[in-house]
Structures are given as structure tokens and as C-alpha cells.
Enzyme design. Sequence first.
Site, PDB file in Angstrom:
ATOM      1  N   GLY A  47     -73.799  -1.019  63.326  1.00  0.00           N
ATOM      2  CA  GLY A  47     -72.624  -0.189  63.575  1.00  0.00           C
ATOM      3  C   GLY A  47     -72.681   1.233  63.062  1.00  0.00           C
ATOM      4  N   GLU A 102     -71.468   3.095  56.049  1.00  0.00           N
ATOM      5  CA  GLU A 102     -70.879   1.993  56.816  1.00  0.00           C
ATOM      6  C   GLU A 102     -69.945   2.546  57.885  1.00  0.00           C
ATOM      7  OE1 GLU A 102     -70.991  -0.936  57.947  1.00  0.00           O
ATOM      8  OE2 GLU A 102     -70.521  -2.243  56.250  1.00  0.00           O
ATOM      9  N   ASP A 103     -69.955   1.956  59.055  1.00  0.00           N
ATOM     10  CA  ASP A 103     -69.026   2.409  60.101  1.00  0.00           C
ATOM     11  C   ASP A 103     -67.601   1.983  59.784  1.00  0.00           C
ATOM     12  OD1 ASP A 103     -70.479  -0.037  60.540  1.00  0.00           O
ATOM     13  OD2 ASP A 103     -69.315  -0.339  62.355  1.00  0.00           O
ATOM     14  N   ASP A 106     -63.841  -3.784  56.729  1.00  0.00           N
ATOM     15  CA  ASP A 106     -62.761  -4.667  57.151  1.00  0.00           C
ATOM     16  C   ASP A 106     -62.352  -5.509  55.941  1.00  0.00           C
ATOM     17  OD1 ASP A 106     -61.076  -6.412  58.405  1.00  0.00           O
ATOM     18  OD2 ASP A 106     -62.483  -7.088  59.914  1.00  0.00           O
ATOM     19  N   THR A 107     -63.011  -6.621  55.701  1.00  0.00           N
ATOM     20  CA  THR A 107     -62.714  -7.412  54.504  1.00  0.00           C
ATOM     21  C   THR A 107     -63.374  -6.806  53.264  1.00  0.00           C
ATOM     22  OG1 THR A 107     -64.657  -8.812  54.786  1.00  0.00           O
ATOM     23  CG2 THR A 107     -62.622  -9.535  55.860  1.00  0.00           C
ATOM     24  N   GLY A 108     -64.459  -6.057  53.462  1.00  0.00           N
ATOM     25  CA  GLY A 108     -65.225  -5.521  52.336  1.00  0.00           C
ATOM     26  C   GLY A 108     -66.323  -6.458  51.851  1.00  0.00           C
ATOM     27  N   THR A 110     -69.093  -7.460  53.296  1.00  0.00           N
ATOM     28  CA  THR A 110     -70.452  -6.958  53.528  1.00  0.00           C
ATOM     29  C   THR A 110     -70.874  -6.037  52.389  1.00  0.00           C
ATOM     30  OG1 THR A 110     -70.138  -7.076  55.927  1.00  0.00           O
ATOM     31  CG2 THR A 110     -71.912  -5.634  55.135  1.00  0.00           C
ATOM     32  N   ASP A 163     -69.001  -2.375  68.160  1.00  0.00           N
ATOM     33  CA  ASP A 163     -69.142  -3.121  69.412  1.00  0.00           C
ATOM     34  C   ASP A 163     -68.134  -4.251  69.562  1.00  0.00           C
ATOM     35  OD1 ASP A 163     -70.290  -4.905  67.407  1.00  0.00           O
ATOM     36  OD2 ASP A 163     -71.115  -6.030  69.091  1.00  0.00           O
ATOM     37  N   ARG A 169     -70.728   0.383  71.896  1.00  0.00           N
ATOM     38  CA  ARG A 169     -71.229   1.155  70.743  1.00  0.00           C
ATOM     39  C   ARG A 169     -71.458   2.618  71.108  1.00  0.00           C
ATOM     40  NH1 ARG A 169     -72.743  -2.434  66.628  1.00  0.00           N
ATOM     41  NH2 ARG A 169     -73.650  -4.404  67.312  1.00  0.00           N
TER      42      ARG A 169
HETATM   43  C1  PRP Z   1     -69.432  -4.961  61.028  1.00  0.00           C
HETATM   44  C2  PRP Z   1     -69.393  -3.541  60.481  1.00  0.00           C
HETATM   45  C3  PRP Z   1     -69.588  -3.742  59.005  1.00  0.00           C
HETATM   46  C4  PRP Z   1     -68.943  -5.081  58.735  1.00  0.00           C
HETATM   47  C5  PRP Z   1     -67.593  -4.862  58.124  1.00  0.00           C
HETATM   48  O1  PRP Z   1     -70.750  -5.340  61.208  1.00  0.00           O
HETATM   49  O2  PRP Z   1     -70.399  -2.748  61.043  1.00  0.00           O
HETATM   50  O3  PRP Z   1     -70.959  -3.790  58.637  1.00  0.00           O
HETATM   51  O4  PRP Z   1     -68.813  -5.743  60.005  1.00  0.00           O
HETATM   52  O5  PRP Z   1     -66.907  -6.078  57.918  1.00  0.00           O
HETATM   53  P1  PRP Z   1     -66.480  -6.606  56.486  1.00  0.00           P
HETATM   54  O6  PRP Z   1     -65.944  -5.448  55.707  1.00  0.00           O
HETATM   55  O7  PRP Z   1     -65.411  -7.613  56.835  1.00  0.00           O
HETATM   56  O8  PRP Z   1     -67.663  -7.249  55.837  1.00  0.00           O
HETATM   57  P2  PRP Z   1     -71.188  -6.608  62.058  1.00  0.00           P
HETATM   58  O9  PRP Z   1     -71.403  -7.767  61.160  1.00  0.00           O
HETATM   59  O10 PRP Z   1     -70.231  -6.799  63.199  1.00  0.00           O
HETATM   60  O11 PRP Z   1     -72.599  -6.148  62.618  1.00  0.00           O
HETATM   61  P3  PRP Z   1     -72.954  -4.848  63.513  1.00  0.00           P
HETATM   62  O12 PRP Z   1     -72.793  -3.641  62.620  1.00  0.00           O
HETATM   63  O13 PRP Z   1     -74.364  -5.083  63.918  1.00  0.00           O
HETATM   64  O14 PRP Z   1     -71.985  -4.823  64.678  1.00  0.00           O
END
Ligand code: PRP
Length: 183
Positions: A47, A102-103, A106-108, A110, A163, A169
Site C-alpha cells: 500500500g 505506511e499508507d 487502521d487497527t495499528g 501491523t 486496494d 491502487r
Molecule cells: C493494509 C495497509 C497497512 C495495514 C493497516 O495493508 O497497507 O499496512 O493494512 O492495517 P492495520 O493498522 O489494521 O494493521 P494490507 O495488509 O491490506 O496489505 P497491502 O498493503 O498489500 O494492501
Amino acid sequence: MSPSEKPPSLTPLFTRDEIALRVRALGDAINRDYAGQTLTAIGILKGSFLFLADLVRVLNIPVAIDFIQTSSYGDATESSGEVRILRDFEGSLAGRHVLLVEDIIDTGLTLNYLWDLIEARRPASVAIAAMFVKEGKQRLNHPIRYAGFALVGDPFIVGYGMDYRGLYRNLDHVAALELEETR
Ligand code: PRP
């Protein structure tokens, strides 16, 4: 998308120009904060690829660029909560100033996972830059030093690297996606 499926509805949220202005402001702040230092920017694939590409072109400090690839969504619109490393970064991070790019947060989860992974490799510092930050469901344990836009109301957004099922994307703007069955 199969031919029988109705295409999702897209509502524009952020224009290309709004995004470019915000990236410029974040880049200016990074240039000030890391003046005289060398930065290692790590893009979280897939992303972040457009945000990283735009951000590093605003920087006037020496920058090394690497990538790590994670997946927590698969084809779903909700995070699975389980972070998988699909591609690890190369080389040592010892003594480096690391910026995680990071793009969207969301939950944080990752970034919680990646922060620990990077700290274990003994960098001089770690910071986070995120273009979009969802408010309300954050479980991030670390500060977001460079945040682009806050998102309220939990929209599922696509474009500017993000995406839905591998598509959208490439949009130069960001839109909220609504699936036909949820309308
Ligand atoms: C998406 C986005 C972040 C993550 C955020 O990636 O790019 O890396 O989710 O979510 P979180 O804060 O809840 O962890 P995704 O797993 O969809 O992979 P991608 O970037 O390849 O689309």
C-alpha cells in the site's frame, strides 16, 4: 471481480492536489527533524508504494530506501488482526534512523508488530509516517510522528496505493468504497 458482480461505488474523499500538499508538508517536517542525518525509509508494501515514492522525492537529506511486505487483510475489508511478513527488509538496521512509511493505519496492529521487529535490530531511532490514520479503533502503542489525514467514521478507502481485491491502487486520489451488498 466476476462479470456478474456489480462494481463497488466510489466516493472521492481526497484529491490528488490535497494529497500532494500534505506530502510536501510532511516532507518539510522530516527534512527539518533529520537535518544533518541519514534516514532509512522503509515502505510497508504494497500500500505505501505511492506515498513512499512521493515522500522521498520531497526529502533533501540522504535517504536509504528499503521495503518490507506484510499482509493482514487478504481480500477482506476488515483486518484479520494477524500480521504476516511476506518480504523482509535487507541488511542491518543497527545505528540507523528508521522511518516506517505506511499508507494507512487502521487497527495499528501491523505497526505494533513491525515496531518490535525493528527495535530488536537495534536502530538509533524509529519513527512512523502514515498518510491516513483511522480514528476510533486505534490500538497502536507508538506515536505517529508524521500523519497525513485523519479518517473519521471508519470508511474503507482505496486509491493512492490502497486496494480492494488488488484493484484501485493506481488511483491518483483517494475514495471511499462501498460494496453493493452493504448499500
Ligand atoms: C493494509 C495497509 C497497512 C495495514 C493497516 O495493508 O497497507 O499496512 O493494512 O492495517 P492495520 O493498522 O489494521 O494493521 P494490507 O495488509 O491490506 O496489505 P497491502 O498493503 O498489500 O494492501
